[in-house]
Design a protein around this motif. Sequence first.
Motif, PDB file in Angstrom:
ATOM      1  N   GLU A  84       4.377  -1.236  -0.960  1.00 29.66           N
ATOM      2  CA  GLU A  84       3.777  -2.258  -0.066  1.00 29.66           C
ATOM      3  C   GLU A  84       5.046  -2.632   1.009  1.00 29.66           C
ATOM      4  O   GLU A  84       4.958  -3.012   1.970  1.00 29.66           O
ATOM      5  N   LYS A  85       6.213  -2.797   0.171  1.00 24.02           N
ATOM      6  CA  LYS A  85       7.391  -3.281   1.089  1.00 24.02           C
ATOM      7  C   LYS A  85       7.903  -1.936   2.160  1.00 24.02           C
ATOM      8  O   LYS A  85       8.110  -2.446   3.371  1.00 24.02           O
ATOM      9  N   ILE A 144       5.663   0.114   3.319  1.00 25.31           N
ATOM     10  CA  ILE A 144       4.484   0.052   4.401  1.00 25.31           C
ATOM     11  C   ILE A 144       4.840  -1.171   5.441  1.00 25.31           C
ATOM     12  O   ILE A 144       4.729  -0.985   6.682  1.00 25.31           O
ATOM     13  N   ARG A 145       5.230  -2.133   4.986  1.00 28.31           N
ATOM     14  CA  ARG A 145       5.233  -3.694   5.603  1.00 28.31           C
ATOM     15  C   ARG A 145       6.723  -3.029   6.724  1.00 28.31           C
ATOM     16  O   ARG A 145       6.776  -3.429   7.840  1.00 28.31           O
ATOM     17  N   ILE A 203      -0.229   5.003   2.734  1.00 30.50           N
ATOM     18  CA  ILE A 203      -1.397   4.184   2.205  1.00 30.50           C
ATOM     19  C   ILE A 203      -2.266   5.312   1.477  1.00 30.50           C
ATOM     20  O   ILE A 203      -2.891   5.029   0.354  1.00 30.50           O
ATOM     21  N   SER A 262      -3.951  -3.510  -7.045  1.00 31.85           N
ATOM     22  CA  SER A 262      -2.916  -3.075  -6.405  1.00 31.85           C
ATOM     23  C   SER A 262      -2.620  -3.654  -5.092  1.00 31.85           C
ATOM     24  O   SER A 262      -1.476  -3.201  -4.368  1.00 31.85           O
ATOM     25  N   GLY A 263      -3.381  -4.063  -4.430  1.00 32.77           N
ATOM     26  CA  GLY A 263      -3.366  -4.444  -2.768  1.00 32.77           C
ATOM     27  C   GLY A 263      -3.497  -3.706  -1.845  1.00 32.77           C
ATOM     28  O   GLY A 263      -3.548  -3.778  -0.555  1.00 32.77           O
ATOM     29  N   LEU A 264      -4.224  -2.514  -2.258  1.00 27.77           N
ATOM     30  CA  LEU A 264      -4.510  -1.417  -1.435  1.00 27.77           C
ATOM     31  C   LEU A 264      -5.829  -1.581  -0.814  1.00 27.77           C
ATOM     32  O   LEU A 264      -6.350  -1.137   0.166  1.00 27.77           O
ATOM     33  N   TYR A 308      -6.556  -1.903   2.947  1.00 29.31           N
ATOM     34  CA  TYR A 308      -6.277  -0.618   3.820  1.00 29.31           C
ATOM     35  C   TYR A 308      -7.634   0.112   3.571  1.00 29.31           C
ATOM     36  O   TYR A 308      -7.989   1.011   4.752  1.00 29.31           O
TER      37      TYR A 308
END
Length: 157
Positions: free
Chosen positions: A2-3, A5-6, A58, A116-118, A121
């Motif tokens: 995630e970091k 991607i950010r 992603i 997972s936070g995906l 997206y």
Amino acid sequence: MEKTIRFLRILRWFVPVPGVFLCWWTLPAFGRVPAVLMGIIASVWLWIILRDGVSMLIGQGIVREIGRTIRRYGNVDHLIEIRRIRSGVIARVYLIGQSASIEPVRRSLTECLDHSGLREYLWVMQVTQMRSRSDLKKTRMLLNRELLDALRERDTK
């Protein structure tokens, strides 16, 4: 992940900086128009590379999480298809063979991707079952039709 991607999404906004430097360095050698064109081309090229890199990360993350979840659920033969569209990512999971029900797999996939936070997206996730790998083409056509019908229905509301 995630970091990363950010970071890449933030880095995209600094893409004009190398283009400006390229323009500035090539200005004396090539003149104004070629230098500006090279700067613009370099900036657009770098923007595309970063956008595709973010999409690739992603997609890999979604495939990794789906694969882990299906392996945890059981030894199920499966195929995972990821499609990138402008609105987000479409993930298709094809479970191969005769299994009791796909609903527990669908539920566990949704929970895993939410955790997972995906999920932010992922635009659409389609989980389906096939008898064999040879049914892939027919199943894909059915899922495409189902997706188009859902989009049309959503647009009319």
